[in-house]
Scaffold this motif. Structure first.
Motif, short mmCIF file in Angstrom:
data_model
loop_
_atom_site.label_atom_id
_atom_site.label_comp_id
_atom_site.label_asym_id
_atom_site.label_seq_id
_atom_site.Cartn_x
_atom_site.Cartn_y
_atom_site.Cartn_z
N VAL A 240 -41.55 93.02 92.19
CA VAL A 240 -42.87 92.46 91.93
C VAL A 240 -43.89 93.35 92.63
CG1 VAL A 240 -42.77 90.91 93.95
CG2 VAL A 240 -44.32 90.39 92.05
N THR A 241 -45.04 93.55 91.99
CA THR A 241 -46.12 94.33 92.60
C THR A 241 -47.21 93.38 93.07
OG1 THR A 241 -45.67 96.27 91.23
CG2 THR A 241 -47.86 96.12 92.23
N VAL A 242 -47.57 93.49 94.35
CA VAL A 242 -48.55 92.60 94.94
C VAL A 242 -49.73 93.41 95.47
CG1 VAL A 242 -46.83 90.87 95.59
CG2 VAL A 242 -47.47 92.66 97.23
N THR A 243 -50.87 92.74 95.58
CA THR A 243 -52.07 93.33 96.18
C THR A 243 -52.27 92.74 97.57
OG1 THR A 243 -53.12 93.57 94.02
CG2 THR A 243 -54.55 93.69 95.95
N ALA A 244 -52.61 93.58 98.53
CA ALA A 244 -52.92 93.11 99.88
C ALA A 244 -54.28 92.43 99.88
CB ALA A 244 -52.93 94.28 100.85
N THR A 245 -54.31 91.12 100.17
CA THR A 245 -55.55 90.36 100.13
C THR A 245 -55.82 89.57 101.40
OG1 THR A 245 -54.40 88.49 99.10
CG2 THR A 245 -55.45 90.09 97.62
N ASN A 246 -54.91 89.64 102.38
CA ASN A 246 -55.07 88.80 103.56
C ASN A 246 -54.29 89.39 104.73
OD1 ASN A 246 -55.92 86.64 105.09
ND2 ASN A 246 -54.81 85.07 103.96
N LEU A 247 -54.55 88.84 105.91
CA LEU A 247 -53.85 89.22 107.14
C LEU A 247 -52.88 88.11 107.52
CD1 LEU A 247 -53.47 90.81 109.86
CD2 LEU A 247 -55.40 89.46 110.73
N LEU B 290 -74.99 93.44 102.04
CA LEU B 290 -73.55 93.33 102.20
C LEU B 290 -72.92 93.38 100.80
CD1 LEU B 290 -71.44 92.89 104.48
CD2 LEU B 290 -71.47 90.46 103.87
N VAL B 291 -72.08 94.39 100.58
CA VAL B 291 -71.51 94.62 99.26
C VAL B 291 -70.00 94.46 99.32
CG1 VAL B 291 -71.27 96.24 97.35
CG2 VAL B 291 -73.38 96.22 98.70
N LEU B 292 -69.49 93.48 98.58
CA LEU B 292 -68.05 93.28 98.44
C LEU B 292 -67.55 94.13 97.29
CD1 LEU B 292 -65.34 91.83 98.98
CD2 LEU B 292 -66.12 90.02 97.43
N ILE B 293 -66.54 94.97 97.55
CA ILE B 293 -66.01 95.88 96.54
C ILE B 293 -64.63 95.40 96.12
CG2 ILE B 293 -65.34 98.26 96.05
CD1 ILE B 293 -67.44 99.15 98.05
N THR B 294 -64.47 95.11 94.83
CA THR B 294 -63.22 94.55 94.32
C THR B 294 -62.79 95.29 93.06
OG1 THR B 294 -64.44 92.91 92.99
CG2 THR B 294 -63.77 92.24 95.20
N ASN B 295 -61.57 94.96 92.61
CA ASN B 295 -61.02 95.47 91.35
C ASN B 295 -60.91 97.00 91.35
OD1 ASN B 295 -60.03 94.50 88.75
ND2 ASN B 295 -61.68 95.70 87.85
N LEU C 282 -59.25 84.40 94.55
CA LEU C 282 -58.42 85.48 93.99
C LEU C 282 -58.20 85.32 92.49
CD1 LEU C 282 -55.75 85.73 96.85
CD2 LEU C 282 -57.84 87.08 96.54
N TYR C 283 -58.33 84.10 91.99
CA TYR C 283 -58.23 83.90 90.54
C TYR C 283 -59.40 84.57 89.84
CZ TYR C 283 -55.00 80.06 91.81
OH TYR C 283 -53.98 79.31 92.32
N SER C 284 -60.62 84.20 90.25
CA SER C 284 -61.81 84.72 89.57
C SER C 284 -62.01 86.20 89.80
CB SER C 284 -63.05 83.94 90.01
OG SER C 284 -63.26 84.07 91.40
N ASP D 166 -49.01 77.03 93.44
CA ASP D 166 -50.09 77.60 92.62
C ASP D 166 -50.89 78.66 93.37
OD1 ASP D 166 -51.39 76.02 94.44
OD2 ASP D 166 -52.57 74.89 92.97
N ALA D 167 -50.45 78.99 94.59
CA ALA D 167 -51.11 79.99 95.44
C ALA D 167 -52.54 79.62 95.82
CB ALA D 167 -51.09 81.37 94.78
N SER D 168 -52.91 78.35 95.67
CA SER D 168 -54.28 77.94 96.00
C SER D 168 -54.58 78.12 97.48
CB SER D 168 -54.52 76.49 95.59
OG SER D 168 -53.61 75.62 96.22
N GLY D 169 -53.54 78.09 98.31
CA GLY D 169 -53.74 78.26 99.75
C GLY D 169 -53.91 79.70 100.19
N THR D 170 -53.95 80.63 99.24
CA THR D 170 -54.12 82.04 99.59
C THR D 170 -55.57 82.51 99.45
OG1 THR D 170 -53.67 82.85 97.35
CG2 THR D 170 -51.77 82.50 98.80
#
Length: 245
Positions: A97-104, A166-171, A52-54, A38-42
């Motif tokens: 498949v197209t993926v987004t870079a979200t982690n190292l 501190l501003v998190l920029i997403t989407n 990453l869901y929300s 379920d990708a919960s560990g990402t």
């Protein structure tokens, strides 16, 4: 003024140096997977996106090796990936498949596959299973940068405290990876922000009680300006939506 011009020139040169080209050139790499079915560990990766869901990224995500992660600057970039069935027909599945870079993917993990200078994708398991058989564990792949497709505008989540915004920029659509951000209060001029980590950007100015505007520049050199995104009564912990590329 001279210092401002020098800083601007440096910024533009750096953006040009890091810009990507959508030339359709496939590059070789390898892919593994993590995070469970379920990708919960990402969640809570090195890009700072948290859940990453929300945030709308879902399960089509990947952790990048050090060579690709670029100290977090590549966070939010999108890659089209396909299994290299010419090299490994046993484990590959057709399609991309197209993926987004979200982690190292840190060095010295995954058997050293993420060590510099290797280009490697540790994909969320659901994404990996779209191009390869689960039992394979690791497969050769081909990848290319592609534009990110997002729903709605760029989102700005404000945290921190007075004198530390501190501003998190997403989407972020288009190139996806943000390389420069400026902030403007209703009582100030434009002020450059600095990358704190991942896609978290900071300003040390006192901006409480002012409406906030943002300029966001991505690695292809494009800039979008969102005026008065946050009203004067904004509070820490809130998220606001601006314009999109």
């Amino acid at each position: 003024m001279a210092l401002l011009q020098l800083a601007t020139a440096f910024c533009l040169c750096w953006i040009a140096a890091t810009a990507y080209a959508l030339d359709g050139a496939w590059q070789p790499a390898h892919a593994t997977f993590y995070g469970g079915s379920d990708a919960s560990g990402t969640m809570d990766g090195a890009c700072g996106y948290g859940n990453l869901y929300s945030q709308g990224y879902g399960t089509n995500t990947a952790a990048l090796s050090t060579a690709l992660f670029n100290s977090g600057a590549t966070s939010g970039a999108c890659y089209e990936i396909k299994c290299d069935d010419q090299s490994d027909p046993q484990w590959c599945l057709p399609g991309t498949v197209t993926v987004t870079a979200t982690n190292l993917c840190p060095a010295n993990e995954n058997g050293g596959w993420c060590n510099p200078p290797r280009q490697h994708f540790d994909m969320a398991q659901p994404a990996y299973q779209q191009i390869a058989v689960y039992k394979s564990g690791i497969v050769p792949i081909l990848f290319q940068r592609v534009p990110c497709v997002r729903t709605g505008g760029i989102r700005f989540t404000i945290s921190g405290h007075s004198y530390f915004n501190l501003v998190l920029i997403t989407n972020v659509a288009g190139a996806g990876d943000v390389v420069a951000v400026s902030i403007k209060g209703s009582n100030t001029g434009w002020q450059p922000m600095s990358r704190n980590w991942g896609q978290n950007w900071q300003s040390n100015s006192y901006l409480n009680g002012q409406s906030l505007s943002f300029q966001v520049t991505t690695s292809d050199g494009k800039t979008v300006t969102s005026y008065n995104v946050a009203p004067a009564g904004w509070q820490f912990g809130q998220t606001f939506e601006g314009r999109q590329f």
